[in-house]
Write an enzyme that holds these catalytic residues in place. Sequence first.
Site, PDB file in Angstrom:
ATOM      1  N   HIS A  37       0.796  -1.102  -0.001  1.00 50.04           N
ATOM      2  CA  HIS A  37       0.411  -0.096  -0.002  1.00 50.04           C
ATOM      3  C   HIS A  37       0.821   1.359   0.284  1.00 50.04           C
ATOM      4  CE1 HIS A  37      -3.975  -1.543   1.123  1.00 50.04           C
ATOM      5  NE2 HIS A  37      -2.790  -2.944   0.905  1.00 50.04           N
ATOM      6  N   ASP A  70       3.161   9.652  -0.413  1.00 49.31           N
ATOM      7  CA  ASP A  70       2.656   8.625  -0.196  1.00 49.31           C
ATOM      8  C   ASP A  70       2.890   7.860  -1.150  1.00 49.31           C
ATOM      9  OD1 ASP A  70       0.325   8.717   1.402  1.00 49.31           O
ATOM     10  OD2 ASP A  70      -0.542  10.447   1.640  1.00 49.31           O
TER      11      ASP A  70
HETATM   12  P1  ADP Z   1      -2.620   6.478   5.395  1.00 51.19           P
HETATM   13  O1  ADP Z   1      -3.691   5.431   4.733  1.00 51.19           O
HETATM   14  O2  ADP Z   1      -1.390   6.820   5.208  1.00 51.19           O
HETATM   15  O3  ADP Z   1      -3.291   6.745   6.304  1.00 51.19           O
HETATM   16  P2  ADP Z   1      -4.640   7.432   2.657  1.00 51.19           P
HETATM   17  O4  ADP Z   1      -4.975   8.564   2.213  1.00 51.19           O
HETATM   18  O5  ADP Z   1      -4.361   6.256   2.029  1.00 51.19           O
HETATM   19  O6  ADP Z   1      -3.897   7.861   4.241  1.00 51.19           O
HETATM   20  O7  ADP Z   1      -6.356   7.234   3.762  1.00 51.19           O
HETATM   21  C1  ADP Z   1      -6.481   7.470   4.933  1.00 51.19           C
HETATM   22  C2  ADP Z   1      -7.958   7.061   5.000  1.00 51.19           C
HETATM   23  O8  ADP Z   1      -8.081   7.090   6.280  1.00 51.19           O
HETATM   24  C3  ADP Z   1      -8.665   7.514   4.138  1.00 51.19           C
HETATM   25  O9  ADP Z   1      -9.942   6.476   3.485  1.00 51.19           O
HETATM   26  C4  ADP Z   1      -9.539   8.827   5.623  1.00 51.19           C
HETATM   27  O10 ADP Z   1     -11.137   9.006   4.956  1.00 51.19           O
HETATM   28  C5  ADP Z   1      -9.233   8.036   6.741  1.00 51.19           C
HETATM   29  N1  ADP Z   1      -9.269   9.445   7.408  1.00 51.19           N
HETATM   30  C6  ADP Z   1      -8.053  10.170   7.327  1.00 51.19           C
HETATM   31  N2  ADP Z   1      -7.955  11.064   8.129  1.00 51.19           N
HETATM   32  C7  ADP Z   1      -8.859  10.952   9.265  1.00 51.19           C
HETATM   33  C8  ADP Z   1      -9.193  11.759  10.524  1.00 51.19           C
HETATM   34  N3  ADP Z   1      -8.484  11.954  11.283  1.00 51.19           N
HETATM   35  N4  ADP Z   1     -10.685  10.623  11.176  1.00 51.19           N
HETATM   36  C9  ADP Z   1     -10.602   9.555   9.952  1.00 51.19           C
HETATM   37  N5  ADP Z   1     -10.756   9.412   9.032  1.00 51.19           N
HETATM   38  C10 ADP Z   1      -9.282   9.511   8.393  1.00 51.19           C
HETATM   39  C1  G6P Z   2      -1.571   3.341   6.183  1.00 48.72           C
HETATM   40  C2  G6P Z   2      -0.790   1.716   5.993  1.00 48.72           C
HETATM   41  C3  G6P Z   2      -1.393   0.626   7.028  1.00 48.72           C
HETATM   42  C4  G6P Z   2      -1.415   1.138   7.855  1.00 48.72           C
HETATM   43  C5  G6P Z   2      -1.995   2.887   8.415  1.00 48.72           C
HETATM   44  C6  G6P Z   2      -2.061   3.039   9.645  1.00 48.72           C
HETATM   45  O1  G6P Z   2      -2.247   3.564   5.723  1.00 48.72           O
HETATM   46  O2  G6P Z   2      -0.224   1.261   4.426  1.00 48.72           O
HETATM   47  O3  G6P Z   2      -0.849  -0.478   6.642  1.00 48.72           O
HETATM   48  O4  G6P Z   2      -2.625   0.069   8.890  1.00 48.72           O
HETATM   49  O5  G6P Z   2      -1.578   3.284   7.636  1.00 48.72           O
HETATM   50  O6  G6P Z   2      -1.174   3.358  10.472  1.00 48.72           O
HETATM   51  P1  G6P Z   2      -1.549   1.727  11.202  1.00 48.72           P
HETATM   52  O7  G6P Z   2       0.275   2.158  12.424  1.00 48.72           O
HETATM   53  O8  G6P Z   2      -2.213   2.582  13.165  1.00 48.72           O
HETATM   54  O9  G6P Z   2      -1.518   0.297  10.833  1.00 48.72           O
END
Ligand code: ADP
Ligand code: G6P
Length: 481
Positions: free
Chosen positions: A181, A389
């Site tokens: 991912h 990212d």
């Molecule tokens: P990452 O996987 O690195 O966190 P992404 O943008 O790919 O970044 O995915 C983040 C997911 O988490 C999205 O579906 C988004 O809606 C959710 N998200 C991001 N920030 C928040 C937050 N502050 N509270 C709840 N959900 C969140």
């Molecule tokens: C990214 C990673 C996921 C991970 C998530 C939240 O989306 O690709 O594998 O689960 O961040 O991070 P955490 O350390 O809380 O699992």
Amino acid sequence: MASPEITPESGETGDGPRAGTASFLVLANRLPVRRVTGVDGTGWETSPGGLVTALAPLLAGRTDAQWLGWSGTTGTDEDGSIEVDGISLVPVPLSRGEVELFYEGFANRTLWPLYHDSIVRSEYHRTWWDAYRTVNRRFAKAAAMWAAPGAAVWVHDYHLQLVPGMLRELRPDLRIGFFLHIPFPPVELFLQLPWRRTITEGLLGADVVGFQTEGGAANFRRLAGLVTEAEVNDHEVTMRGRSVRVETFGIGVDTKTLESMAADPQMQARAKEVRESLGNPERVLLGVDRLDYTKGLARRLRAFRELLEEGRLTVGRHVLVQVAEPTRENVRDYADFRDRIDRMVGEINGDYGEVGAVPMHYLHRHHDLEELVALYLAADVMLVTAVRDGMNLVCKEYVATRTDDSGVLVLSEFAGAAETMVDALLVNPYDIDGLKLAIEQAVTMGPDAQARRMSALREAVVASDVHRWADAWLDALGVAR
Ligand code: ADP
Ligand code: G6P
């Protein structure tokens, strides 16, 4: 789903694994829900991050599938499978020491920074590596135990890169896929890893290895040719007579669900309330991120502050709402980053706020999707300024909800999403002046230009929505849709 005869512990003690009954297994470090303890005892809440956002809806209600992962605690988990939100879950336990060495250590202080351009320095410790191997073996054994003969096993993300190879040794009858991912780094960085060959071979245990972007897939193919004796072709790596497909599978969001949430009159009323409670400014700017140092939040705040200082943004007319989800708080770099952001927010509001009008609102907590969609609808400008990212789902969620084609997306070139979302205002987040210009352009963009860009963005997001991604994977793994 019925438990197989042996318990997860027996997989640990050297009993040969035996086939279970699940024909489709998903393995990820986290389960889609994590166990939380509140005043009313323990319960489950949605796990953070894009992996869970994308996968959980696809698995809900599939009676052929099981999800193996960590419950987020070091307490005792149920033996065998449990069902939560229509998904059959099998907790894979981690001890307190393993959380420190495997999760906080090797996964999040060695691999995470290395795979994100070494934004902070990776640390290499043999004890962390040992824990990584131990936990990967536990996942491989658990999968070997739960998978039915000939089942498909879909392994996810950087925590579990040794699982494909370990699992193939235990159960050569399985079809194994691996999806990363996060970004896969250039060879020049990856070669720092003392365990580079073992990890590469671990991944090559899969039948299909998938990456978010073509760049990531190309980096991996080059690496495989360098550190193993594999022969590398366009989309295939062949090692010891076995061919592995190496391809790009860019992940997306559930556009239909987001569109219908956005169309709900109650949601629209909620978005209106949000704007009202912000004082009905001319332009609402929004950031939504896990509070991760890869998300470019410090640069975003610096640009915002300078724009206020130079009078190019005005308190009262422009408001920034920043939602920051707490994450990995026991990891030092994350704790330091949080302190830094707290300070920057305090300084911006302290230096530029007035009674009754602050430049920015900072919400440091989890928001559920309903709350996020209301914010997406309320926001004229979405700021996604990651310094690196894998994909970034937030920008896709924003675009999917903008069904009237209004709104402007400012998007970092270093998010995987930029590969297809070329009609955003693309920025280099390292270039603060460029970022400031893009924010200024976004807040002054007229409705026609907004609609031209947003409709093209919506097309791109719909064309690569999460169902296409899932279907491509299910086809690759030979799983019925
Ligand atoms: P990452 O996987 O690195 O966190 P992404 O943008 O790919 O970044 O995915 C983040 C997911 O988490 C999205 O579906 C988004 O809606 C959710 N998200 C991001 N920030 C928040 C937050 N502050 N509270 C709840 N959900 C969140
Ligand atoms: C990214 C990673 C996921 C991970 C998530 C939240 O989306 O690709 O594998 O689960 O961040 O991070 P955490 O350390 O809380 O699992």
